[in-house]
Scaffold this active site. Structure first.
Site, PDB file in Angstrom:
ATOM      1  N   PRO A 185      13.340  -1.418   9.824  1.00 23.06           N
ATOM      2  CA  PRO A 185      13.065  -1.601   8.394  1.00 23.06           C
ATOM      3  C   PRO A 185      11.585  -1.869   8.157  1.00 23.06           C
ATOM      4  O   PRO A 185      10.972  -2.659   8.868  1.00 23.06           O
ATOM      5  CB  PRO A 185      13.884  -2.855   8.045  1.00 23.06           C
ATOM      6  CG  PRO A 185      14.947  -2.931   9.093  1.00 23.06           C
ATOM      7  CD  PRO A 185      14.327  -2.372  10.338  1.00 23.06           C
ATOM      8  N   TYR A 228      12.905 -15.956   5.734  1.00 22.84           N
ATOM      9  CA  TYR A 228      13.901 -15.427   4.816  1.00 22.84           C
ATOM     10  C   TYR A 228      15.339 -15.772   5.228  1.00 22.84           C
ATOM     11  O   TYR A 228      15.623 -16.084   6.385  1.00 22.84           O
ATOM     12  CB  TYR A 228      13.772 -13.910   4.730  1.00 22.84           C
ATOM     13  CG  TYR A 228      12.431 -13.417   4.229  1.00 22.84           C
ATOM     14  CD1 TYR A 228      11.737 -14.088   3.218  1.00 22.84           C
ATOM     15  CD2 TYR A 228      11.860 -12.263   4.764  1.00 22.84           C
ATOM     16  CE1 TYR A 228      10.509 -13.615   2.752  1.00 22.84           C
ATOM     17  CE2 TYR A 228      10.636 -11.781   4.296  1.00 22.84           C
ATOM     18  CZ  TYR A 228       9.962 -12.468   3.300  1.00 22.84           C
ATOM     19  OH  TYR A 228       8.764 -11.989   2.848  1.00 22.84           O
ATOM     20  N   ARG A 250      18.282  -9.538  12.027  1.00 22.51           N
ATOM     21  CA  ARG A 250      16.835  -9.532  12.273  1.00 22.51           C
ATOM     22  C   ARG A 250      16.385 -10.985  12.380  1.00 22.51           C
ATOM     23  O   ARG A 250      16.549 -11.778  11.461  1.00 22.51           O
ATOM     24  CB  ARG A 250      16.122  -8.829  11.117  1.00 22.51           C
ATOM     25  CG  ARG A 250      14.759  -8.339  11.531  1.00 22.51           C
ATOM     26  CD  ARG A 250      14.173  -7.350  10.560  1.00 22.51           C
ATOM     27  NE  ARG A 250      13.386  -6.388  11.312  1.00 22.51           N
ATOM     28  CZ  ARG A 250      12.413  -5.659  10.804  1.00 22.51           C
ATOM     29  NH1 ARG A 250      12.114  -5.751   9.533  1.00 22.51           N
ATOM     30  NH2 ARG A 250      11.735  -4.817  11.554  1.00 22.51           N
ATOM     31  N   SER A 308     -12.396  15.108   8.346  1.00 21.52           N
ATOM     32  CA  SER A 308     -12.006  16.013   7.254  1.00 21.52           C
ATOM     33  C   SER A 308     -12.102  17.465   7.708  1.00 21.52           C
ATOM     34  O   SER A 308     -11.186  18.262   7.474  1.00 21.52           O
ATOM     35  CB  SER A 308     -12.867  15.780   6.013  1.00 21.52           C
ATOM     36  OG  SER A 308     -14.219  16.099   6.265  1.00 21.52           O
TER      37      SER A 308
HETATM   38  P1  ADP Z   1     -15.826  13.208   7.396  1.00 22.12           P
HETATM   39  O1  ADP Z   1     -15.323  11.825   7.580  1.00 22.12           O
HETATM   40  O2  ADP Z   1     -15.871  13.607   5.962  1.00 22.12           O
HETATM   41  O3  ADP Z   1     -15.118  14.217   8.241  1.00 22.12           O
HETATM   42  P2  ADP Z   1     -18.025  12.826   9.266  1.00 22.12           P
HETATM   43  O4  ADP Z   1     -19.303  12.157   8.947  1.00 22.12           O
HETATM   44  O5  ADP Z   1     -17.071  12.158  10.159  1.00 22.12           O
HETATM   45  O6  ADP Z   1     -17.371  13.190   7.853  1.00 22.12           O
HETATM   46  O7  ADP Z   1     -18.315  14.243   9.883  1.00 22.12           O
HETATM   47  C1  ADP Z   1     -19.281  15.089   9.368  1.00 22.12           C
HETATM   48  C2  ADP Z   1     -19.706  16.013  10.491  1.00 22.12           C
HETATM   49  O8  ADP Z   1     -20.531  17.032   9.941  1.00 22.12           O
HETATM   50  C3  ADP Z   1     -20.561  15.309  11.545  1.00 22.12           C
HETATM   51  O9  ADP Z   1     -19.974  15.527  12.818  1.00 22.12           O
HETATM   52  C4  ADP Z   1     -21.919  15.973  11.438  1.00 22.12           C
HETATM   53  O10 ADP Z   1     -22.569  16.110  12.686  1.00 22.12           O
HETATM   54  C5  ADP Z   1     -21.582  17.318  10.861  1.00 22.12           C
HETATM   55  N1  ADP Z   1     -22.654  17.968  10.098  1.00 22.12           N
HETATM   56  C6  ADP Z   1     -23.431  17.413   9.148  1.00 22.12           C
HETATM   57  N2  ADP Z   1     -24.291  18.318   8.654  1.00 22.12           N
HETATM   58  C7  ADP Z   1     -24.051  19.501   9.293  1.00 22.12           C
HETATM   59  C8  ADP Z   1     -24.586  20.807   9.219  1.00 22.12           C
HETATM   60  N3  ADP Z   1     -25.535  21.105   8.366  1.00 22.12           N
HETATM   61  N4  ADP Z   1     -24.076  21.748  10.047  1.00 22.12           N
HETATM   62  C9  ADP Z   1     -23.082  21.462  10.905  1.00 22.12           C
HETATM   63  N5  ADP Z   1     -22.535  20.241  11.011  1.00 22.12           N
HETATM   64  C10 ADP Z   1     -23.007  19.277  10.221  1.00 22.12           C
END
Ligand code: ADP
Ligand code: SF4
Length: 688
Positions: free
Chosen positions: A29, A180, A228, A402
């Protein structure tokens, strides 16, 4: 692929009273942040775990009576027959995939404030549980239960159990832990009664025994009855016949319940982050139970390694592998082990963003699993994703969380994906930050994604490739996605007209500087107005390098936000343990290399100066959106190159936590060919 025979033991069925779990994977849970108000969201969030192979899927805490009201926090309820249908929705969803559905019936006793219902809380002896957080301090204290109240208390459990059975639940919980239900009766320092419910241990256990017996009598023919129990406080109380009262309680009730679910008495301990507790850290308080009962025992420990799970079973610690966070991060963890795909497990990193969702009162969010909470309203599945157009090419600039998540999801959709990363290492901030003290697990955000990407024939990754706007245009892809992250800035905004003036160019460092290897001259002042992990992690890092550190913050506590992810107490303790000086409620007003000037936030005239060698500013992150903005200003060149759309994701779009970056990358990948506006969400509405 087939299962590794080493893990066969995890797929053995386990009998829980009259029902049988198909395997040992047990989603314990845990609150989801939905309450009864979002039944479809809740059902979908639980269903996905059943689909992913968990043998048992439980609700979160489910109140049995209006005298147990945890408003404004998101609990479920089973107060009358009208509440049954809401639960049936989840039960049916779980049953569709062959899992057992359990309900954690709960009475908060004196651990609730009843802010909504305004019913006076009840307690064993009129002593209320007290917390030090304002949200949990109730101004209404509890009244002592008399015999009539105790009879009612038992009846509420039985009534709720009957309703739960009607809803179709297979396992019904009695909650005797964490302050609880009958737990308070067990504690000698809370139970001051002189009647048959107080005094000797058998008397203190009486209510728990009666509730178990009566609930079993009512539903025990068809439902497993689980208890629990939190033993850790009672493990410190010497027993008369066995080592401790915790041992004696289990031994007195031994085989009465069909299942023992053993957990810590405090939520902050139970959910300690990876920084403060490793996998299996709960063993000290759940390993003593099995020798005292023949009934199955379940416990948690942020288990993500199948080998550790097997070890727990083989060493006789647990029969069922309990999981909340690992099941959130990867609802398909059991199926992946079953299919020999352990490498694909999306391992929980122990960051506790999920916990913060509960405090926020929103459906659970997860750093590793961006689909968590979006199953119903956006139709997102943690493993499946609609096919895209394999003719379309996508360039992703940046391989942080990302960029990697976007590449993984687009790769899964079939697009032709190219990722260009400036650095030689992938992972962006998680690779860098995972080197901070205690954050090694954060690298799992990278590893899960790179493991999958490396076997995708349609995703190419180029390391050591910093791209310019001209490079992006030359690449001539259909979609360009900029994921270039963010950076910490040295400046800080004026507050109330008080500024440190121009502090650039002096010995002022940012977290990026320190994480790139700079060693600031001591003594160091860390000025933290970010309020999350970075300030205190850097304090620990520099301290461990032998540099004297003082952490200054305008907040009333160190790392103020970390109340939300339950880390605050552990961080405070770590700072004390290391002897790192904290200066709270002070604002930086100036710095001139040897001296920082500070003012009390409540009295701007109360100023002080502290000598220091350098200053580390932990405050604001700014998007690295230069590339995005440059491309945006070149629509003609973009169109000529055939680039149909330009996107920016993650910290480059808006700096946030890692969870936000992963979510942003995933969202972009899902919606790349669609309008991703919020109008596409489904919202749960009360039916009038
Ligand atoms: P997020 O959390 O949004 O993924 P990060 O800062 O963890 O962002 O990752 C951004 C990545 O982008 C880093 O690894 C950085 O080296 C890379 N980066 C930044 N500028 C460039 C660029 N002009 N060309 C290629 N890679 C880049
Ligand atoms: Fe694990 Fe973090 Fe996800 Fe919670 S948010 S389940 S701690 S990865």
């Amino acid at each position: 692929m087939t299962r590794n025979p080493r893990y066969d033991i995890l797929f053995e069925p386990v009998r829980i009273g009259p029902v049988t779990a198909r395997n040992r994977f047990y989603q314990v849970p845990h609150a989801l942040g939905t309450g009864n108000q979002m039944p479809h969201t809740r059902a979908a969030m639980r269903e996905v775990r059943a689909e992913g192979g968990w043998g048992v899927v439980n609700t979160g805490y489910c109140s049995i009576h209006p005298s147990s009201d945890d408003t404004p926090l998101p609990y479920c309820r089973m107060w009358d027959d009208e509440d049954i249908k809401v639960h049936s929705l989840m039960v049916d969803a779980v049953h569709r995939h062959g899992a057992l559905a359990g309900v954690e019936l709960w009475h908060g006793n004196s651990g609730v404030g009843n802010r909504l219902t305004r019913v006076t809380p009840v307690s064993v002896s009129g002593i209320s549980f007290s917390g030090s957080y304002a949200g949990w301090i109730s101004l209404t204290k509890s009244r002592t239960m008399d015999r009539q109240d105790i009879r009612e208390f038992r009846r509420w459990h039985v009534d709720a159990a009957r309703r739960a059975r009607s809803a179709g639940f297979d396992i019904i919980y009695i909650y005797a832990g964490m302050g609880y239900g009958p737990y308070q009766f067990l504690l000698p320092w809370m139970n001051k009664r002189t009647d048959e419910y107080g005094g000797s241990l058998p008397n203190r256990v009486r209510l728990m025994r009666e509730i178990i017996e009566e609930v079993k009598e009512e539903v025990g023919q068809t439902c497993g009855v689980a208890v629990r129990f939190s033993p850790d406080e009672l493990l410190k109380v010497p027993g008369e016949t066995l080592q401790t009262e915790a041992h004696e309680i289990i031994s007195l009730l031994s085989d009465l319940p069909d299942l023992w679910d053993v957990k810590a008495s405090r939520w902050t301990v139970e959910t300690a982050s990876a920084r403060f507790a490793g996998q299996g850290a709960h063993e000290p308080w759940n390993s003593f139970v099995k020798p005292l009962t023949s009934k199955p025992v379940v416990g948690v420990g942020r288990f993500t390694s199948p080998d550790e799970m097997v070890s727990q079973v083989k060493r006789g610690i647990l029969d069922l592998i309990g999981a909340a966070r690992p099941s959130i991060a990867d609802p398909f963890l059991p199926n992946k082990i079953n299919q020999g795909r352990e490498d694909e497990i999306r391992e929980c990193i122990g960051c506790n963003i999920c916990v913060s969702s509960y405090h926020d009162g929103v459906p659970v969010r997860c750093t590793q699993n961006p689909t968590m909470g979006e199953e119903w309203r956006r139709g997102w599945h943690p493993e499946d994703i609609p096919n895209g157009d394999p003719e379309k090419s996508v360039l992703i600039v940046g391989a942080g969380p990302s960029g990697l998540e976007c590449a993984r999801a687009l790769g899964q959709r079939g697009y032709a994906v190219t990722v260009a990363e400036a650095r030689d290492e992938l992972g962006g901030r998680v690779t860098i930050e995972s080197k901070l003290p205690g954050l090694a697990t954060w690298a799992r955000v990278r590893d899960y994604r790179t493991n999958l990407i490396q076997v995708m024939g349609n995703v190419d990754i180029y390391r050591g490739s910093p791209l310019s706007a001209a490079d992006v245009i030359d690449f001539a892809c259909d979609h360009a996605i900029i994921a270039t992250g963010a950076h910490w800035i040295r400046e800080f905004p004026d507050v109330d007209g008080n500024s440190a003036g121009d502090i650039t160019g002096k010995t002022v460092y940012t977290p990026d500087d320190i994480l790139s290897g700079a060693t600031p001259e001591g003594p160091v002042i860390i000025y933290d107005f970010d309020h999350y992990y970075m300030g205190n992690c850097l304090a620990e890092l520099l301290h461990r390098r032998g540099i004297e550190v003082t952490l200054v913050t305008p907040a009333s506590t160190v790392s103020a936000w970390t109340f939300m992810n339950n880390e605050l107490a552990d961080i405070r303790a770590r700072m004390i343990e290391l002897g790192i000086e904290l200066l709270l409620e002070h604002r930086l007003t100036g710095f001139d290399k040897q001296m920082v000037r500070l003012a009390n936030v409540h009295d701007i005239d109360a100023v002080r100066s502290i000598e220091c060698g350098s200053l580390v500013m932990v405050g604001v992150r700014s998007a690295n959106d230069g590339l995005y903005r440059e491309l945006k200003s070149m629509p003609g060149e973009m169109a000529d190159a055939g680039i149909q759309a330009l996107h920016h994701i993650g910290d480059c779009r808006a700096p946030g936590a890692i969870a936000h970056a992963v979510y942003s990358g995933h969202e972009c990948a899902r919606g790349i060919d669609a309008d991703g506006s919020v109008d596409t969400f489904r919202w749960e509405r009360p039916v009038l």
